[in-house]
Scaffold this active site. Structure first.
Site, mmCIF file in Angstrom:
data_model
loop_
_atom_site.group_PDB
_atom_site.id
_atom_site.type_symbol
_atom_site.label_atom_id
_atom_site.label_comp_id
_atom_site.label_asym_id
_atom_site.label_seq_id
_atom_site.Cartn_x
_atom_site.Cartn_y
_atom_site.Cartn_z
ATOM 1 N N CYS A 41 57.110 57.373 10.870
ATOM 2 C CA CYS A 41 55.923 57.835 10.125
ATOM 3 C C CYS A 41 55.010 58.658 11.030
ATOM 4 O O CYS A 41 54.399 58.128 11.965
ATOM 5 C CB CYS A 41 55.196 56.618 9.561
ATOM 6 S SG CYS A 41 53.543 56.953 8.930
ATOM 7 N N CYS A 44 51.325 57.596 11.086
ATOM 8 C CA CYS A 44 51.206 56.318 11.805
ATOM 9 C C CYS A 44 51.061 56.553 13.310
ATOM 10 O O CYS A 44 50.326 55.854 14.005
ATOM 11 C CB CYS A 44 52.421 55.437 11.556
ATOM 12 S SG CYS A 44 52.662 54.936 9.841
#
Length: 299
Positions: A41, A44
């Site tokens: 991600c 993230c």
């Protein structure tokens, strides 16, 4: 962001096996921020270092539990995670706030502040409480507010170009009830200090003080509420009296009661009164507790 153990003692990887003790029980002692993330991600990887940096700088005012959604699918399902990054704030075992996107460091700090979480002072290594330096102990003793005004006035006069001294003096003046002089100092602050958190709080305090200029005395307001518990105008002024007098919880209770009885009273005054009070009350634990009460009534 990776699966490597975090360097900070306030950041850890959470798993389903240790979630009960490591996260839920921990949240009864200190707020726990849960970061649901994955290695693949991109957002993230932007958010993760910010969360870890701020957790380290807050010195245990909250702890950060990192949950890899690929490795901990059971936890992700339990929290109904549909996108990542998703962050939840747990207090006393219950989620009280959260967000589902990458945020800036400033936005994260505002999120924490909104929930009553402020940086904790770092521990002093090598000092036990019984062996504390007398000078340090003396500095922790309560300061006479009038003596503090005199000290800061001298400081401001000695360095007239230092606007920070003027803000400090304005705050000290407010503690003595000198609202007129404090207001003039606040009005004269440059733009960079006018939006300082302390200046915003000072203006909220001035606003509360102005409400009391022609207000009935607390005893009169209490009598009015005893006759008519639905007298929200009297509850509002009594709450303001209590907040200004330093009885934060009693004042906030009046505002919560207003919100419970009629959230739309006077164009949403109960909610506005609570938000203004949160700017004034200096105890983050009290602010956090009443923010949660407000949220439970509104949502």
């Amino acid at each position: 962001m990776s699966n490597q153990p975090a360097a900070s003692p306030h950041v850890f990887d959470a798993t389903a096996a240790d979630f009960e003790t490591g996260v839920l029980q921990k949240s009864t002692q200190v707020p726990v921020l849960i970061d649901f993330w994955a290695e693949w991600c991109g957002p993230c990887k932007t958010l993760g270092p910010i969360l870890e940096k701020v957790a380290a700088e807050y010195n245990g005012a909250f702890v950060l539990a990192k949950v890899d959604v690929d490795a901990e699918q059971q936890l992700a399902a339990a929290f109904q995670i549909r996108s990542i990054p998703t962050v939840f704030l747990l207090v006393n075992g219950q989620p009280v706030d959260g967000f589902a996107s990458a945020v800036t460091e400033g936005e994260l700090r505002e999120f924490l502040k909104r929930n009553g979480i402020e940086p904790a002072a770092p521990a002093l290594e090598g000092f036990e409480s019984d062996d504390a330096d007398p000078a340090v102990a003396a500095s922790a003793r309560p300061v006479d507010p009038h003596a503090e005004v005199a000290r800061l006035r001298d400081q401001a006069q000695a360095e007239p170009d230092n606007d920070g001294h003027k803000l400090d003096l304005a705050l000290a003046l407010l503690r003595t009830g000198a609202t007129d002089e404090a207001g003039k100092l606040l009005d004269a602050l440059p733009a960079n200090l006018a939006t300082d958190d302390r200046a915003v709080a000072a203006r909220a305090r001035l606003s509360f003080a102005a409400l009391l200029a022609d207000a009935p005395a607390p005893a009169e307001l209490e009598a009015a509420i005893a006759v008519d518990p639905a007298n929200l105008g009297a509850r509002h002024l009594l709450g303001v009296h209590l907040i200004v007098a330093g009885d934060a919880e009693a004042g906030l209770e009046q505002f919560i009661e207003m919100l419970q009885r009629d959230r739309d009273f006077n164009d949403g005054l109960p909610r506005k009164a609570l938000i203004d009070a949160f700017q004034i009350v200096e105890d983050p634990a009290v602010v956090g507790r009443y923010r949660r009460k407000m949220a439970s009534l509104l949502f």
